[in-house]
Design a protein around this motif. Structure first.
Motif, mmCIF file in Angstrom:
data_model
loop_
_atom_site.group_PDB
_atom_site.id
_atom_site.type_symbol
_atom_site.label_atom_id
_atom_site.label_comp_id
_atom_site.label_asym_id
_atom_site.label_seq_id
_atom_site.Cartn_x
_atom_site.Cartn_y
_atom_site.Cartn_z
ATOM 1 N N ASP A 31 0.895 -1.070 0.051
ATOM 2 C CA ASP A 31 -0.060 -0.178 0.013
ATOM 3 C C ASP A 31 0.783 1.164 0.061
ATOM 4 N N VAL A 32 0.695 1.961 -1.065
ATOM 5 C CA VAL A 32 1.800 3.223 -1.191
ATOM 6 C C VAL A 32 1.056 4.527 -0.741
ATOM 7 N N ARG A 33 -0.198 4.490 -0.060
ATOM 8 C CA ARG A 33 -0.740 5.614 0.341
ATOM 9 C C ARG A 33 0.087 6.368 1.789
ATOM 10 N N HIS A 34 -0.214 7.301 2.129
ATOM 11 C CA HIS A 34 0.337 7.951 3.355
ATOM 12 C C HIS A 34 -0.235 7.140 4.701
ATOM 13 N N PRO A 35 0.740 7.038 5.625
ATOM 14 C CA PRO A 35 0.584 6.130 6.764
ATOM 15 C C PRO A 35 -0.786 6.727 7.554
#
Length: 362
Positions: A133-137
């Motif tokens: 998952d490359v979204r912001h934490p």
């Protein structure tokens, strides 16, 4: 009487010889005449022999080329150092990022997987895979986790993380194994655009199995809520080499299958040396058993190939050829097992034709 200067008693000094202006020595020039030698004037220089090649000055051009080469090398080294510093800063550590050699990825750089294909990938586990998952934490903490095996690496950190050594990766992600260059990697983002950028960056680093969730996590969650309850060989290279293959089958690793479906006709034929199948062609998929072939069939159906079938017994159940050896399952890197002993079977053509007619293939 005035004192005489002692210098007046000395003999008059002869003048120093001088070099005639505008004239250079050549190998055919004679020696300078001595002072006071009243020799006749020098005769005009003899005409040079034709056909002789004389190079008098090449030092300047070679020096210039050497300076250009050194300047280009210095610029390249400086760019390399700056790139490593940017990677170290992205990781937040002062340690050096390991840059490993790799084979360039041929287009397409990545493939798209439908939500159903990703769910079947997790459910069947046909091949080692990685969900990133490359979204912001902060965005991932606000939603429930889609799959237990998903790890979160923001877009800004992913390029540097993929270049970590295995030890550094294990320290940063203890629960996940570092992806290999040929492993299947599925990138997740909200709607897929960010995942596409990251997949292209990973392919630029030599990762050949990059995939993107089509429609992003929004489409995947929608599919969760909507749920009510040619012959192609999908095994590894080592399995095919050690235990044989069904004659006439084309070997495509299951990790390559998503990108193989996305290739155009010319690129497919260039890589696999056979024409690409059409949407109306019959496609039969098989592996050792049927797990990898079943997932490959889901991908083919998502890509519009509806006449796709799975040979459920796989190479393990193929007892018609003594060169195709059945074998027990094993992981890549393990010691390959010994082939299983079997008795050859004869083809029952009547039963085979009736089954093909029942399936609509005859």
């Amino acid at each position: 009487m005035a004192d005489e200067d002692p210098a007046d008693d000395t003999d008059e000094l002869p003048p120093l010889p001088t070099l005639p202006s505008g004239r250079f020595l050549r190998d055919d020039d004679g020696p300078f005449p001595d002072d006071g030698d009243e020799s006749p004037p020098a005769s005009p220089p003899k005409q040079k022999e034709r056909g002789r090649l004389r190079i008098q000055n090449v030092g300047g051009s070679l020096t210039f080329l050497l300076q250009i080469a050194l300047l280009a090398w210095g610029i390249r080294q400086l760019r390399s150092v700056l790139a490593r510093r940017r990677q170290d800063n992205a990781l937040g550590t002062g340690r050096r990022v390991n840059v490993m050699p790799y084979r360039p990825v041929e287009p397409p750089l990545f493939a798209h997987l439908s939500p159903m294909a990703v769910k079947k990938l997790v459910e069947l586990d046909p091949v080692p895979h990685h969900l990133i998952d490359v979204r912001h934490p902060d965005a991932t903490r606000m939603e429930p986790k889609l799959f237990e095996s998903v790890i979160n690496i923001p877009e800004t950190d992913l390029r540097a993380c993929l270049q970590l050594s295995a030890i550094e990766w294990r320290a940063k992600f203890p629960s996940a194994k570092k992806p290999g260059r040929e492993d299947l990697i599925v990138f997740l983002s909200n709607r897929g655009k960010r995942a596409q950028r990251v997949a292209a960056a990973a392919a630029d680093l030599g990762y050949n199995g990059c995939c993107v969730l089509k429609g992003g996590t929004h489409a995947l969650r929608a599919s969760f809520s909507a749920d009510a309850g040619g012959l192609h060989y999908m095994s590894r290279h080592d399995e095919r080499a050690l235990y044989g293959h069904i004659k006439g089958s084309l070997h495509i690793r299951v990790e390559e299958w998503p990108k193989a479906l996305a290739k155009d006709l010319a690129a497919y034929e260039k890589q696999y040396h056979k024409p690409k199948f059409g949407t109306d062609d019959i496609i039969i998929l098989h592996c050792r058993s049927s797990r990898r072939a079943s997932w490959a069939a889901y991908l083919a159906q998502d890509a519009g190939f509806k006449r796709c079938f799975v040979y459920k017994e796989g190479a393990y159940g193929w007892r018609l050829d003594p060169t195709v050896l059945p074998y027990d399952s094993y992981e890549l890197g393990d010691v390959p097992p010994e082939p299983v002993q079997f008795d050859l079977e004869r083809v029952n053509f009547e039963d085979a034709q009736s089954e093909l007619k029942h399936l609509g293939l005859l």
